[in-house]
Each structure stands twice: as C-alpha cells, then as structure tokens.
Design a protein around this motif. Structure first.
Motif, PDB file in Angstrom:
ATOM      1  N   PRO A 107     -53.096 -14.918 -11.943  1.00 45.20           N
ATOM      2  CA  PRO A 107     -53.512 -13.655 -12.566  1.00 45.20           C
ATOM      3  C   PRO A 107     -54.492 -12.917 -11.664  1.00 45.20           C
ATOM      4  O   PRO A 107     -55.267 -13.526 -10.935  1.00 45.20           O
ATOM      5  CB  PRO A 107     -54.175 -14.098 -13.870  1.00 45.20           C
ATOM      6  CG  PRO A 107     -54.543 -15.524 -13.653  1.00 45.20           C
ATOM      7  CD  PRO A 107     -53.560 -16.068 -12.662  1.00 45.20           C
ATOM      8  N   ARG A 108     -54.450 -11.602 -11.717  1.00 50.76           N
ATOM      9  CA  ARG A 108     -55.347 -10.787 -10.905  1.00 50.76           C
ATOM     10  C   ARG A 108     -56.745 -10.795 -11.496  1.00 50.76           C
ATOM     11  O   ARG A 108     -56.919 -10.865 -12.706  1.00 50.76           O
ATOM     12  CB  ARG A 108     -54.851  -9.351 -10.836  1.00 50.76           C
ATOM     13  CG  ARG A 108     -53.624  -9.208 -10.010  1.00 50.76           C
ATOM     14  CD  ARG A 108     -53.336  -7.772  -9.811  1.00 50.76           C
ATOM     15  NE  ARG A 108     -52.229  -7.626  -8.875  1.00 50.76           N
ATOM     16  CZ  ARG A 108     -51.897  -6.492  -8.321  1.00 50.76           C
ATOM     17  NH1 ARG A 108     -52.551  -5.398  -8.622  1.00 50.76           N
ATOM     18  NH2 ARG A 108     -50.907  -6.451  -7.490  1.00 50.76           N
ATOM     19  N   ARG A 109     -57.724 -10.698 -10.625  1.00 54.79           N
ATOM     20  CA  ARG A 109     -59.099 -10.647 -11.095  1.00 54.79           C
ATOM     21  C   ARG A 109     -59.419  -9.236 -11.577  1.00 54.79           C
ATOM     22  O   ARG A 109     -58.984  -8.257 -10.981  1.00 54.79           O
ATOM     23  CB  ARG A 109     -60.048 -11.020  -9.971  1.00 54.79           C
ATOM     24  CG  ARG A 109     -59.855 -12.452  -9.519  1.00 54.79           C
ATOM     25  CD  ARG A 109     -60.788 -12.805  -8.441  1.00 54.79           C
ATOM     26  NE  ARG A 109     -62.113 -12.987  -9.029  1.00 54.79           N
ATOM     27  CZ  ARG A 109     -63.237 -13.148  -8.326  1.00 54.79           C
ATOM     28  NH1 ARG A 109     -63.196 -13.103  -7.021  1.00 54.79           N
ATOM     29  NH2 ARG A 109     -64.391 -13.316  -8.917  1.00 54.79           N
ATOM     30  N   ARG A 110     -60.196  -9.139 -12.619  1.00 55.30           N
ATOM     31  CA  ARG A 110     -60.625  -7.846 -13.124  1.00 55.30           C
ATOM     32  C   ARG A 110     -61.776  -7.345 -12.289  1.00 55.30           C
ATOM     33  O   ARG A 110     -62.629  -8.126 -11.852  1.00 55.30           O
ATOM     34  CB  ARG A 110     -61.083  -7.967 -14.567  1.00 55.30           C
ATOM     35  CG  ARG A 110     -59.961  -8.264 -15.515  1.00 55.30           C
ATOM     36  CD  ARG A 110     -60.488  -8.233 -16.923  1.00 55.30           C
ATOM     37  NE  ARG A 110     -59.476  -8.747 -17.817  1.00 55.30           N
ATOM     38  CZ  ARG A 110     -59.709  -9.088 -19.044  1.00 55.30           C
ATOM     39  NH1 ARG A 110     -60.941  -8.999 -19.533  1.00 55.30           N
ATOM     40  NH2 ARG A 110     -58.745  -9.538 -19.809  1.00 55.30           N
ATOM     41  N   PRO A 111     -61.861  -6.048 -12.080  1.00 54.10           N
ATOM     42  CA  PRO A 111     -63.020  -5.518 -11.334  1.00 54.10           C
ATOM     43  C   PRO A 111     -64.292  -5.723 -12.126  1.00 54.10           C
ATOM     44  O   PRO A 111     -64.308  -5.673 -13.356  1.00 54.10           O
ATOM     45  CB  PRO A 111     -62.704  -4.039 -11.153  1.00 54.10           C
ATOM     46  CG  PRO A 111     -61.562  -3.743 -12.040  1.00 54.10           C
ATOM     47  CD  PRO A 111     -60.906  -5.023 -12.434  1.00 54.10           C
ATOM     48  N   ARG A 112     -65.368  -5.968 -11.446  1.00 54.97           N
ATOM     49  CA  ARG A 112     -66.656  -6.205 -12.089  1.00 54.97           C
ATOM     50  C   ARG A 112     -67.196  -4.933 -12.700  1.00 54.97           C
ATOM     51  O   ARG A 112     -67.158  -3.865 -12.095  1.00 54.97           O
ATOM     52  CB  ARG A 112     -67.645  -6.724 -11.056  1.00 54.97           C
ATOM     53  CG  ARG A 112     -68.935  -7.214 -11.671  1.00 54.97           C
ATOM     54  CD  ARG A 112     -69.972  -7.547 -10.662  1.00 54.97           C
ATOM     55  NE  ARG A 112     -69.575  -8.716  -9.860  1.00 54.97           N
ATOM     56  CZ  ARG A 112     -70.302  -9.176  -8.851  1.00 54.97           C
ATOM     57  NH1 ARG A 112     -71.390  -8.563  -8.502  1.00 54.97           N
ATOM     58  NH2 ARG A 112     -69.912 -10.230  -8.199  1.00 54.97           N
ATOM     59  N   GLU A 113     -67.706  -5.036 -13.928  1.00 54.18           N
ATOM     60  CA  GLU A 113     -68.281  -3.868 -14.588  1.00 54.18           C
ATOM     61  C   GLU A 113     -69.725  -3.723 -14.159  1.00 54.18           C
ATOM     62  O   GLU A 113     -70.454  -4.685 -14.038  1.00 54.18           O
ATOM     63  CB  GLU A 113     -68.192  -4.038 -16.110  1.00 54.18           C
ATOM     64  CG  GLU A 113     -66.775  -4.005 -16.614  1.00 54.18           C
ATOM     65  CD  GLU A 113     -66.749  -4.146 -18.135  1.00 54.18           C
ATOM     66  OE1 GLU A 113     -67.792  -3.832 -18.774  1.00 54.18           O
ATOM     67  OE2 GLU A 113     -65.719  -4.537 -18.641  1.00 54.18           O
ATOM     68  N   ARG A 114     -70.140  -2.454 -13.992  1.00 54.19           N
ATOM     69  CA  ARG A 114     -71.526  -2.200 -13.572  1.00 54.19           C
ATOM     70  C   ARG A 114     -72.340  -1.627 -14.657  1.00 54.19           C
ATOM     71  O   ARG A 114     -72.083  -1.020 -15.540  1.00 54.19           O
ATOM     72  CB  ARG A 114     -71.531  -1.253 -12.382  1.00 54.19           C
ATOM     73  CG  ARG A 114     -70.917  -1.913 -11.179  1.00 54.19           C
ATOM     74  CD  ARG A 114     -71.042  -1.014 -10.012  1.00 54.19           C
ATOM     75  NE  ARG A 114     -70.237  -1.603  -8.916  1.00 54.19           N
ATOM     76  CZ  ARG A 114     -70.290  -1.187  -7.707  1.00 54.19           C
ATOM     77  NH1 ARG A 114     -71.055  -0.189  -7.394  1.00 54.19           N
ATOM     78  NH2 ARG A 114     -69.564  -1.730  -6.784  1.00 54.19           N
TER      79      ARG A 114
END
Length: 114
Positions: A107-114
């Motif tokens: 599975p692809r990693r989700r982008p980190r939320e800032r």
C-alpha cells in the motif's frame, strides 16, 4: 625541460619516493612531499649525485641470464563444428512460469499532515 615531480623521478630511478625524499633532505634540496616539483637545476644535481646509487639499483634489478629452454610446438586451435543455416537459435526461457502470479503490491504511504 619542465619541472619534475619527486614521485616521477623516484620511479625513474627505481626507488620509492620516501627513499628519494631522504636523499633530497641530505642534499638540502627543498621538497616537502612526493608530489612536490623540482626545478631542472635540482634534477640535474640529483642525477649527478645519485648516479652511483642508480647504477647499483640497475645491477640488482637485472634478472640473471638463464639458458634458453627448448621451444614448444605451436598449440592446436580448437575448431567448432559448423551449424547448418536452417538451424534456429535456441529459445529463451520465460521469466516466470505460466501459473505464478506477480508479487503483491504494497500500500502507498499517505502524505504527512502538517
């Protein structure tokens, strides 16, 4: 002539740069490392002073003369059998067998939320 590196001169004389640096220090010739360059006048002085050392090294490095051994007959060359023009090139194997499936996808990693 141009300037000559200490290492090049040492190789020409058949000695290590360290040995030549020792001789240069005895002769009061300024050289800090093997990559230092020497002027033509210094090179001429070194060649003149170390002529006896160079000759002695040349005498040592000469291999003793050996009697010639008998000559061997020439080797046979291996000849490969000819292939007919109708022969097809060998088939290549498939990378994976027909029954196997490709490896599972991660599975692809989700982008980190800032």
């Amino acid at each position: 002539m141009a300037k000559v590196r200490v290492s090049t001169l040492a190789k020409e004389f058949g000695m290590t740069s360290k040995e030549l640096m020792g001789h240069l220090a005895e002769m009061k010739i300024p050289a800090k490392s093997a990559s230092s360059t020497l002027e033509d006048a210094y090179v001429a002085m070194v060649r003149k002073q170390l002529a006896s050392v160079i000759e002695a090294r040349a005498q040592e490095s000469r291999p003793p003369s050996r009697p010639r051994s008998r000559q061997l007959p020439p080797r046979r060359q291996h000849v490969l059998p000819r292939q007919s023009a109708s022969a097809s090139p060998p088939r290549r194997r498939a990378r994976r067998s027909a029954g196997s499936s490709p490896p599972p996808r991660l599975p692809r990693r989700r982008p980190r939320e800032r």
